[in-house]
Scaffold this motif. Structure first.
Motif, PDB file in Angstrom:
ATOM      1  N   THR A   1       4.747  12.478   9.224  1.00  0.00           N
ATOM      2  CA  THR A   1       4.733  11.118  10.409  1.00  0.00           C
ATOM      3  C   THR A   1       3.466  10.189   9.704  1.00  0.00           C
ATOM      4  OG1 THR A   1       4.637  12.958  11.929  1.00  0.00           O
ATOM      5  CG2 THR A   1       3.137  10.240  12.741  1.00  0.00           C
ATOM      6  N   SER A   2       2.461  10.529   9.135  1.00  0.00           N
ATOM      7  CA  SER A   2       0.820   9.919   8.435  1.00  0.00           C
ATOM      8  C   SER A   2       2.005   9.084   7.348  1.00  0.00           C
ATOM      9  CB  SER A   2       0.365  10.912   7.736  1.00  0.00           C
ATOM     10  OG  SER A   2      -0.613   9.700   6.875  1.00  0.00           O
ATOM     11  N   ARG A   3       3.633   9.801   6.356  1.00  0.00           N
ATOM     12  CA  ARG A   3       3.924   8.670   6.126  1.00  0.00           C
ATOM     13  C   ARG A   3       4.505   7.472   6.401  1.00  0.00           C
ATOM     14  NH1 ARG A   3       7.774  10.906   0.996  1.00  0.00           N
ATOM     15  NH2 ARG A   3       8.451   8.863   0.028  1.00  0.00           N
ATOM     16  N   HIS A   4       5.702   7.697   7.941  1.00  0.00           N
ATOM     17  CA  HIS A   4       6.370   7.237   8.285  1.00  0.00           C
ATOM     18  C   HIS A   4       5.433   5.800   8.592  1.00  0.00           C
ATOM     19  CE1 HIS A   4       8.852   5.794  11.532  1.00  0.00           C
ATOM     20  NE2 HIS A   4       9.896   5.586  11.125  1.00  0.00           N
ATOM     21  N   LYS A   5       4.446   6.196   9.494  1.00  0.00           N
ATOM     22  CA  LYS A   5       3.142   5.470  10.084  1.00  0.00           C
ATOM     23  C   LYS A   5       2.391   4.352   8.955  1.00  0.00           C
ATOM     24  CE  LYS A   5      -0.443   4.480  12.203  1.00  0.00           C
ATOM     25  NZ  LYS A   5      -2.166   5.526  12.403  1.00  0.00           N
ATOM     26  N   ASN A   6       2.257   4.915   7.931  1.00  0.00           N
ATOM     27  CA  ASN A   6       2.414   3.915   6.217  1.00  0.00           C
ATOM     28  C   ASN A   6       3.411   2.927   6.380  1.00  0.00           C
ATOM     29  OD1 ASN A   6       0.065   5.028   6.024  1.00  0.00           O
ATOM     30  ND2 ASN A   6       0.497   6.331   4.744  1.00  0.00           N
ATOM     31  N   LEU A   7       4.732   3.391   5.816  1.00  0.00           N
ATOM     32  CA  LEU A   7       5.875   2.447   5.248  1.00  0.00           C
ATOM     33  C   LEU A   7       6.456   1.721   6.659  1.00  0.00           C
ATOM     34  CD1 LEU A   7       8.236   5.673   4.065  1.00  0.00           C
ATOM     35  CD2 LEU A   7       7.415   3.443   2.968  1.00  0.00           C
ATOM     36  N   ASP A   8       6.351   2.071   7.888  1.00  0.00           N
ATOM     37  CA  ASP A   8       6.383   0.895   8.295  1.00  0.00           C
ATOM     38  C   ASP A   8       5.092  -0.260   8.398  1.00  0.00           C
ATOM     39  OD1 ASP A   8       8.317   1.766  10.472  1.00  0.00           O
ATOM     40  OD2 ASP A   8       6.467   2.980  11.360  1.00  0.00           O
ATOM     41  N   THR A   9       3.153  -0.078   8.354  1.00  0.00           N
ATOM     42  CA  THR A   9       3.328  -1.349   8.175  1.00  0.00           C
ATOM     43  C   THR A   9       3.145  -1.498   7.018  1.00  0.00           C
ATOM     44  OG1 THR A   9       0.919   0.327   8.885  1.00  0.00           O
ATOM     45  CG2 THR A   9       0.388  -0.939   7.605  1.00  0.00           C
ATOM     46  N   VAL A  10       3.395  -1.212   5.846  1.00  0.00           N
ATOM     47  CA  VAL A  10       4.371  -2.218   4.703  1.00  0.00           C
ATOM     48  C   VAL A  10       5.557  -2.460   4.998  1.00  0.00           C
ATOM     49  CG1 VAL A  10       5.115  -1.903   2.633  1.00  0.00           C
ATOM     50  CG2 VAL A  10       3.154  -0.385   3.006  1.00  0.00           C
ATOM     51  N   ARG A  11       6.297  -2.206   5.930  1.00  0.00           N
ATOM     52  CA  ARG A  11       7.620  -3.132   6.314  1.00  0.00           C
ATOM     53  C   ARG A  11       7.218  -4.328   7.004  1.00  0.00           C
ATOM     54  NH1 ARG A  11      11.257  -3.109  10.857  1.00  0.00           N
ATOM     55  NH2 ARG A  11      13.142  -3.693  10.438  1.00  0.00           N
ATOM     56  N   ALA A  12       6.594  -3.816   8.331  1.00  0.00           N
ATOM     57  CA  ALA A  12       6.119  -5.486   9.065  1.00  0.00           C
ATOM     58  C   ALA A  12       5.541  -6.088   7.730  1.00  0.00           C
ATOM     59  CB  ALA A  12       4.516  -4.380   9.347  1.00  0.00           C
ATOM     60  N   VAL A  13       4.696  -5.904   6.896  1.00  0.00           N
ATOM     61  CA  VAL A  13       4.073  -7.249   6.491  1.00  0.00           C
ATOM     62  C   VAL A  13       5.036  -7.427   5.540  1.00  0.00           C
ATOM     63  CG1 VAL A  13       2.176  -7.766   4.169  1.00  0.00           C
ATOM     64  CG2 VAL A  13       1.755  -5.806   6.336  1.00  0.00           C
ATOM     65  N   TRP A  14       6.163  -6.820   5.365  1.00  0.00           N
ATOM     66  CA  TRP A  14       7.716  -7.739   4.489  1.00  0.00           C
ATOM     67  C   TRP A  14       8.289  -8.184   4.727  1.00  0.00           C
ATOM     68  CZ3 TRP A  14       9.560  -6.237  -0.900  1.00  0.00           C
ATOM     69  CH2 TRP A  14      10.334  -6.297  -0.739  1.00  0.00           C
ATOM     70  N   THR A  15       7.939  -7.735   6.313  1.00  0.00           N
ATOM     71  CA  THR A  15       8.964  -9.161   7.048  1.00  0.00           C
ATOM     72  C   THR A  15       8.507 -10.016   7.204  1.00  0.00           C
ATOM     73  OG1 THR A  15       7.765  -8.458   9.153  1.00  0.00           O
ATOM     74  CG2 THR A  15      10.349  -6.892   8.273  1.00  0.00           C
ATOM     75  N   THR A  16       7.443 -11.265   6.873  1.00  0.00           N
ATOM     76  CA  THR A  16       6.880 -11.840   6.589  1.00  0.00           C
ATOM     77  C   THR A  16       6.632 -12.756   5.064  1.00  0.00           C
ATOM     78  OG1 THR A  16       4.786 -11.286   5.535  1.00  0.00           O
ATOM     79  CG2 THR A  16       4.964 -10.913   7.977  1.00  0.00           C
ATOM     80  N   GLY A  17       7.957 -11.734   4.680  1.00  0.00           N
ATOM     81  CA  GLY A  17       8.215 -12.554   2.864  1.00  0.00           C
ATOM     82  C   GLY A  17       7.241 -12.830   2.374  1.00  0.00           C
TER      83      GLY A  17
END
Length: 658
Positions: A506-522
């Motif tokens: 669950t912690s790893r999934h949360k961390n990946l969601d954080t990185v993905r949110a920044v990634w979508t900004t380009g």
């Protein structure tokens, strides 16, 4: 006392029909001295085990006669060049084609594998020499300089140089790191057929159709000595493994030479005609020759050959022998090769492939699978020699038994007659019956097996989890026959640690969601920074696996952030982490190392250029980090297997940092 049987110094081992049509090329495996590969006008490459009559494997795929073949040092890969200019590489253990390399405009005359890296050099009738990266499936560099067909190519033992011999009467030495010619050795008056590096010293030997052998000093780039008077064109030469002498396969004879001063130690009569290749194993020299569709193999017992000391008189030709050797205390002590500290290096500026050389990997691989195949003629011999990869021993083994020598003519009859004259033992001999005692059976000691230690590198693909046993999750019972497994007990055991694992995932999934949110900004740089700030290598690996798929995402400022993480990945115990780190490091070296070295070597600019100063600062930071990683890469380049090959290639790419 039995009369000793005098054995022959040289003898014919066997003769086989290798192809349905004429044989056009062949090569011996230098590591074992027992593997033979032949190429024929029937467009096939056949593999044979020396002294066995049946073909092990037949490789198809070429559509024109095979002009050149070569085995790599471990005898796991074979490369073959055809008359049309195409090159194919097969994996012998997997029994399938590995690569098809296109780019030459005429037939392939010579090939050689790099001693450490996964590179192949090819020489063609079109006068070009090309260096191929087997993994990338492309041409790394093209060397121009010869004016006629390139007949022989040899890598130096340390992998830094490439020597080429051609029909234009010259030998050229190429620096693989700099991507340019180091020196040219003229002097031969005929086509040069073969070149060979000394196994230890900076010395090169070349043999020509002008019936001479020349020795070249690779420090002073000048001729050391010249041996003349060969009975025919020189087509095959080989240094003794310890470098004490040079063997020359001449017309129906083997000659043993020294070079300081030039002298002939011995001449052995061998009726092999025009020998095509030589190999040494177990103090025996194996020579192979071909005529039309037949291939013959011969053996010379080197323990009965003079390899140093005196000069031998030539029994083949009645010409004046070479000068008697004199003590030469002033003979230069040459440098020796440093290996395996470096391997073949791609030039700093890689020439881009032409449009005809850039091909679709997927379509190419599919077509290779359809058009190329390996026909295993003898499954038993194939399984012994090439399968499995993780076998304890290999047949032919690296240190196989020597071939038995037949007796000299006349000795066999005498020995047979003397053996027949011996009285035969009586058939009614009574043997005493031993006193049989019933010995007590040793006690059986029951012991608990020692726990298996976890591997230093955890493989990326495995059939069971590391450090987990199914028995640990089941209730322990004393008598398995009478045990009845209760569902509730089994479930309680299985649930042990389940909550902890769920928290981790669950912690790893949360961390990946954080990185993905920044990634979508380009903003790729910010997303990588956020992944690094999480301080979880698994998240960094997941992100790098995406970035590695698109090389255009890499920027210089991204390298400054990723390089420290790559250093951690290369030291990880997980194979998948190491692979991802190696892939990212290779991309950085290929795209940015020339820029970094050019920026650091450039003179300071006049005036104020803020963008240049920022770029220079990033280059210095990357250079410092790469220097730190280079020591780690060098320490791991001595590993065996796939990891060792990858680290050796990286070490080769980082050679310019020194």
């Amino acid at each position: 006392m039995a009369t000793p049987v005098v054995t022959k110094t040289a003898w014919k081992l066997q003769e086989i029909v290798a192809h349905a049509s004429n044989v056009s090329s062949l090569v011996l495996g230098k590591a074992s001295g027992r593997l033979l590969a032949t190429g024929g006008d029937d467009c096939r490459v056949n593999l044979w085990s020396i002294n066995k009559p049946n073909c092990i494997m037949s490789l198809t795929g070429h559509t024109s006669p095979v002009e050149s073949v070569r085995l790599n040092t471990p005898e796991e890969l074979i490369v073959a060049g055809s008359q049309s200019g195409s090159i194919r590489v097969w994996d012998l253990e997997a029994a399938k084609i590995l690569r098809t390399l296109m780019g030459h405009k005429a037939n392939i005359c010579s090939l050689d594998f790099h001693p450490y890296g996964e590179f192949v050099a090819s020489g063609s009738q079109d006068t070009n020499i090309k260096l191929w990266d087997i993994r990338r499936k492309g041409c790394v560099f093209r060397y121009r300089g010869h004016s006629q067909a390139v007949r022989c190519l040899r890598f130096s033992p340390d992998g830094k140089w490439l020597a080429s011999a051609a029909d234009d009467h010259t030998v050229k030495l190429w620096d693989l790191t700099a991507g340019k010619m180091m020196s040219e050795f003229p002097g031969h008056t005929g086509p040069v057929n073969v070149v060979e590096f000394h196994p230890n010293e900076y010395l090169l030997a070349s043999g020509s159709s002008d019936r001479t052998i020349r020795f070249w000093d690779l420090e002073k780039f000048q001729v050391v000595s010249c041996i003349e008077g060969e009975p025919g064109p020189v087509r095959s030469v080989l240094f003794n493994p310890d470098g004490c002498c040079l063997y020359s396969g001449c017309q129906d004879s083997l000659r043993v030479y020294g070079w300081e001063p030039e002298r002939c130690f011995d001449v052995v009569l061998v009726n092999w005609g025009k020998v095509a290749d030589l190999a040494i194993c177990n103090d025996q020299l194996i020579g192979v020759a071909f005529s039309q569709s037949n291939v013959s193999s011969y053996v010379v017992d080197l323990t009965r050959v003079t390899r140093t000391g005196t000069v031998a008189r030539d029994p083949v030709q009645d010409h004046r022998p070479l000068a008697q050797p004199l003590p030469n205390p002033s003979a230069p002590l040459r440098r020796i090769y440093e290996r395996p500290s470096t391997t073949c290096s791609k030039p700093q500026r890689v020439k881009q492939n032409s449009e005809s050389e850039r091909r679709s990997p997927s379509s190419e691989d599919d077509r290779d699978e359809r058009e190329s195949r390996a026909e295993i003629q003898n499954a038993e011999d194939y399984n012994e020699i090439f399968q499995p990869k993780n076998s304890i021993s290999r047949t032919p083994p690296r240190r196989s038994e020597p071939f038995p020598a037949p007796p000299e003519d006349g000795e066999l009859d005498a020995a047979t007659a003397k053996e027949a004259a011996k009285p035969s033992p009586a058939m009614d001999v009574q043997f005493p019956v031993p006193n049989l005692e019933v010995l007590p059976r040793p006690p059986v000691v029951a012991s608990t097996p020692a726990p298996k230690a976890e591997p230093a590198i955890i493989p990326a693909t495995r059939n069971e989890p590391i450090g987990l046993k199914a028995s640990d999750f089941l209730p322990a019972v004393k008598i398995p026959q009478q045990a009845e497994l209760v569902d509730e007990d089994a479930m309680s055991q299985i649930r042990k640690g389940h909550d902890t694992m769920c928290v981790v995932l669950t912690s790893r999934h949360k961390n990946l969601d954080t990185v993905r949110a920044v990634w979508t900004t380009g903003d790729i740089k910010t997303s990588v920074d956020s992944a690094v700030a999480i301080n979880d290598l698994s998240v960094v690996v997941d992100l790098l696996n995406i970035v590695n798929q698109k090389a255009s995402l890499w920027k210089l400022d991204l390298c400054t952030t990723v390089l420290p993480q790559i250093e951690k990945l290369l030291q990880s115990k997980y194979e998948s982490y190491v692979q991802t780190g190696c892939t990212s490091l290779k991309l950085i070296l290929q795209r940015f190392l020339p820029l970094i070295t050019d920026m650091l070597a450039a003179p300071p600019s006049v005036g104020v250029d803020i963008s240049r100063e920022e770029r220079l600062h990033k280059c210095r930071l990357c250079y410092k980090q790469l220097k730190s990683i280079s020591g780690l890469v060098k320490s791991k380049s001595g590993l065996s297997g796939r990891h060792g090959s990858t680290f050796r290639e990286l070490h080769l790419l980082m050679a310019s940092l020194d």
